[in-house]
Motif scaffolding. Sequence first.
Motif, PDB file in Angstrom:
ATOM      1  N   ARG A 113       0.981  -1.069   0.064  1.00  0.00           N
ATOM      2  CA  ARG A 113       0.002  -0.047  -0.144  1.00  0.00           C
ATOM      3  C   ARG A 113       0.886   1.263   0.038  1.00  0.00           C
ATOM      4  N   ILE A 114       2.030   1.115   0.616  1.00  0.00           N
ATOM      5  CA  ILE A 114       2.806   2.368   0.723  1.00  0.00           C
ATOM      6  C   ILE A 114       3.610   2.712  -0.585  1.00  0.00           C
ATOM      7  N   VAL A 115       4.009   1.607  -1.088  1.00  0.00           N
ATOM      8  CA  VAL A 115       4.786   1.996  -2.562  1.00  0.00           C
ATOM      9  C   VAL A 115       3.769   2.568  -3.594  1.00  0.00           C
ATOM     10  N   GLU A 116       2.482   2.463  -3.459  1.00  0.00           N
ATOM     11  CA  GLU A 116       1.573   2.894  -4.330  1.00  0.00           C
ATOM     12  C   GLU A 116       1.497   4.574  -4.132  1.00  0.00           C
ATOM     13  N   ASP A 117       2.089   4.879  -3.051  1.00  0.00           N
ATOM     14  CA  ASP A 117       1.965   6.618  -2.827  1.00  0.00           C
ATOM     15  C   ASP A 117       2.983   7.134  -3.315  1.00  0.00           C
ATOM     16  N   PRO A 118       3.393   8.120  -4.111  1.00  0.00           N
ATOM     17  CA  PRO A 118       4.578   8.728  -4.658  1.00  0.00           C
ATOM     18  C   PRO A 118       5.494   9.126  -3.628  1.00  0.00           C
ATOM     19  N   GLU A 119       4.902   9.706  -2.502  1.00  0.00           N
ATOM     20  CA  GLU A 119       5.684  10.217  -1.570  1.00  0.00           C
ATOM     21  C   GLU A 119       6.213   9.182  -0.697  1.00  0.00           C
ATOM     22  N   SER A 152       3.292  -7.161  -3.381  1.00  0.00           N
ATOM     23  CA  SER A 152       3.894  -5.959  -3.083  1.00  0.00           C
ATOM     24  C   SER A 152       5.238  -5.520  -3.840  1.00  0.00           C
ATOM     25  N   LEU A 153       6.088  -6.620  -4.199  1.00  0.00           N
ATOM     26  CA  LEU A 153       7.117  -6.261  -4.953  1.00  0.00           C
ATOM     27  C   LEU A 153       6.940  -5.857  -6.271  1.00  0.00           C
ATOM     28  N   SER A 154       5.808  -6.480  -6.795  1.00  0.00           N
ATOM     29  CA  SER A 154       5.350  -6.006  -8.274  1.00  0.00           C
ATOM     30  C   SER A 154       5.043  -4.089  -8.120  1.00  0.00           C
ATOM     31  N   ARG A 155       4.383  -4.085  -7.168  1.00  0.00           N
ATOM     32  CA  ARG A 155       3.952  -2.631  -6.745  1.00  0.00           C
ATOM     33  C   ARG A 155       5.143  -1.777  -6.807  1.00  0.00           C
ATOM     34  N   VAL A 156       6.029  -2.163  -6.099  1.00  0.00           N
ATOM     35  CA  VAL A 156       7.552  -1.523  -5.961  1.00  0.00           C
ATOM     36  C   VAL A 156       7.985  -1.235  -7.244  1.00  0.00           C
ATOM     37  N   GLU A 161      12.100   4.416  -9.906  1.00  0.00           N
ATOM     38  CA  GLU A 161      13.036   4.223  -8.805  1.00  0.00           C
ATOM     39  C   GLU A 161      13.104   2.789  -8.324  1.00  0.00           C
ATOM     40  N   GLY A 162      11.664   2.366  -7.989  1.00  0.00           N
ATOM     41  CA  GLY A 162      11.665   0.866  -7.323  1.00  0.00           C
ATOM     42  C   GLY A 162      12.090  -0.016  -8.431  1.00  0.00           C
ATOM     43  N   LEU A 163      11.736   0.150  -9.765  1.00  0.00           N
ATOM     44  CA  LEU A 163      12.365  -0.824 -10.707  1.00  0.00           C
ATOM     45  C   LEU A 163      13.842  -0.803 -10.576  1.00  0.00           C
ATOM     46  N   GLU A 164      14.555   0.175 -10.480  1.00  0.00           N
ATOM     47  CA  GLU A 164      16.019   0.299 -10.456  1.00  0.00           C
ATOM     48  C   GLU A 164      16.596  -0.097  -9.158  1.00  0.00           C
ATOM     49  N   ALA A 165      15.828   0.066  -8.074  1.00  0.00           N
ATOM     50  CA  ALA A 165      16.226  -0.614  -6.808  1.00  0.00           C
ATOM     51  C   ALA A 165      16.191  -2.152  -6.654  1.00  0.00           C
ATOM     52  N   ARG A 186      12.271 -20.695  -6.665  1.00  0.00           N
ATOM     53  CA  ARG A 186      12.769 -20.243  -8.203  1.00  0.00           C
ATOM     54  C   ARG A 186      11.586 -19.760  -8.832  1.00  0.00           C
ATOM     55  N   TYR A 187      10.578 -20.633  -8.969  1.00  0.00           N
ATOM     56  CA  TYR A 187       9.513 -20.468  -9.857  1.00  0.00           C
ATOM     57  C   TYR A 187       8.685 -19.253  -9.270  1.00  0.00           C
ATOM     58  N   ARG A 188       8.692 -18.926  -7.843  1.00  0.00           N
ATOM     59  CA  ARG A 188       8.009 -17.620  -7.406  1.00  0.00           C
ATOM     60  C   ARG A 188       8.703 -16.348  -7.862  1.00  0.00           C
ATOM     61  N   VAL A 189       9.922 -16.654  -7.916  1.00  0.00           N
ATOM     62  CA  VAL A 189      10.772 -15.411  -8.445  1.00  0.00           C
ATOM     63  C   VAL A 189      10.314 -14.910  -9.760  1.00  0.00           C
ATOM     64  N   TYR A 190      10.358 -16.197 -10.537  1.00  0.00           N
ATOM     65  CA  TYR A 190      10.132 -16.096 -11.914  1.00  0.00           C
ATOM     66  C   TYR A 190       8.543 -15.298 -12.155  1.00  0.00           C
ATOM     67  N   GLU A 191       7.790 -15.742 -11.381  1.00  0.00           N
ATOM     68  CA  GLU A 191       6.501 -15.308 -11.474  1.00  0.00           C
ATOM     69  C   GLU A 191       6.475 -13.823 -10.921  1.00  0.00           C
ATOM     70  N   LEU A 192       7.110 -13.305 -10.035  1.00  0.00           N
ATOM     71  CA  LEU A 192       7.397 -11.823  -9.885  1.00  0.00           C
ATOM     72  C   LEU A 192       8.104 -11.284 -11.162  1.00  0.00           C
ATOM     73  N   VAL A 193       9.078 -11.859 -11.664  1.00  0.00           N
ATOM     74  CA  VAL A 193       9.618 -11.287 -12.658  1.00  0.00           C
ATOM     75  C   VAL A 193       8.795 -11.023 -14.125  1.00  0.00           C
ATOM     76  N   ILE A 194       7.860 -12.095 -14.244  1.00  0.00           N
ATOM     77  CA  ILE A 194       6.945 -12.015 -15.293  1.00  0.00           C
ATOM     78  C   ILE A 194       5.857 -11.026 -14.961  1.00  0.00           C
ATOM     79  N   ASP A 195       5.514 -10.732 -13.886  1.00  0.00           N
ATOM     80  CA  ASP A 195       4.466  -9.739 -13.323  1.00  0.00           C
ATOM     81  C   ASP A 195       5.143  -8.384 -13.874  1.00  0.00           C
ATOM     82  N   ILE A 196       6.201  -8.165 -13.424  1.00  0.00           N
ATOM     83  CA  ILE A 196       6.947  -7.042 -13.670  1.00  0.00           C
ATOM     84  C   ILE A 196       7.139  -6.614 -15.132  1.00  0.00           C
TER      85      ILE A 196
END
Length: 508
Positions: A113-119, A152-156, A161-165, A186-196
């Motif tokens: 929720r926090i990462v959806e707020d630009p500040e 949450s990490l997909s939202r980051v 800036e989040g993508l870079e970090a 490992r497949y869970r991380v791939y799932e995150l990577v595909i989401d991004i």
Amino acid sequence: MAAPRVEDALELLARASRLEEPFEELRALRLVVLALPSSALRERAPEFPLPGLFALMARGGSEQISLCVSILERFLQVMDPLYVIQNFGEELQKGLFHPDDSVKILTISQVGRIVEDPEAVREILNTPELLRQVIYSIAGEKIAVAKEAIKSLSRVAETPEGLEALLAGNLLVDLKNVMAKSDIIRYRVYELVIDISSVSADSLNYCVNSGLISDLIGELTGNDVLVRATCIEMVTSLAHTHHGRQYLAQQGIIDKISNIIIGADSDPFSGFYLPGFVKFFGNLAIVDSPQQICEQYPAFVDKVFSMAESHDPTMFGVAVDTLGILGSNVEGKLVLQKRGSRFQHVLNRIGHQAKNAPTELRVRCLDAISSLLYLLPDQHTEDLLGMTESWFSSLSSQPLELFRSISTQPFPDLHCGALKVFTAIANQPWAQRMMLASPGFVEYIVDRSVEPDKSSKEAKYELVKALANSKTIAEIFGNQHYLSLRAYLREGPYYVKAVSTTAVEGAE
């Protein structure tokens, strides 16, 4: 009973914070905060001493933890995300180490929720340890914790800036460390990577430069058949986006998948991954161009037909689903029509299985038939109508009676599936003439008593609507039947005719 007030919540919270076993106070507090309007809580939020509640959550038993989670969730949801991270960042970080999964889920969802707020997102990015722990939560034993972390990490990663970090800094090392823990993680991380990757071309570039997409593709085209089956689902998700398809084509990955299909005939283990590979091309055809995909990758179409002719129910089911997807638009229908008598033979098999296969496969057959036969009103050319009529006739020696017999069965999925087939052809003149010529068929359509449940009533109503709104129905069905359909349509799907009873003197 007096309405709850903010003062009541403040008093209960202060009292609970002082007690060793504050169960009664926490139960009462939960009732109060759930009853209070969000606006009232939001306005007075800074007055609530939440650190005491975090402390109770950190040291209590399961009931106390559950109560604290429920109360904190209510408070945190109404608070400004920037206020939450500035005032409770340390507590959130501790929550990620809590042994109770519900606390972890609460904490990770707040990060999302926090990462959806630009500040507020800047505060998160300046707290790398918090993000690092969210990354390690992907390895959580409970899948709900891992899913919340991925979300949450997909939202980051939705911010530059989040993508870079996440994918170009130190956190990438943590992602790779997490991947090394097990195949499942490992497949869970791939799932995150595909989401991004699916968000934009820039996001995909970051994922490619991180090396994680290359790792995934390497596993997809490697020799482990079980790994292939898992990876193809993720690559199919990437292919749903235009930039994803472009990348897969430019890197020659689609060609590699086609070559694996070609080589599948000589692989005794191809049954593990072949369904996923065929679905991949089926999805490509529907988001791109069926004609282009089928012409460019003929091995895919040949494999679909051979699977539809096989006696393996798994392979047949995938083939039926894929044919339904291919034939869902006119371009795909024309591709299938070019297969001539071979497709007519496949249609006959599908009709046979719709009658005789196990229920789940019968339903899939009915769905595919509906998709293949449906035409929009502006597609009613002589050639296309002739094609769908010939396809319908290929399904069985008496196709209308076949689907009518299925529609009278007491299984809702089959019943609705058969009605869906009738609805698909309902606006086509040849089908209307066939329905009229079948004894009692029109009466069956307007008979409400044969629909036992809500889904069946709605499916029948869709059929009536498709017939009643057709331009040719009045001419073909005649005025009396047409008026019956219009009356059914006007009354709606759930209409029940009132039965009047007249009392007779002296009757028991």
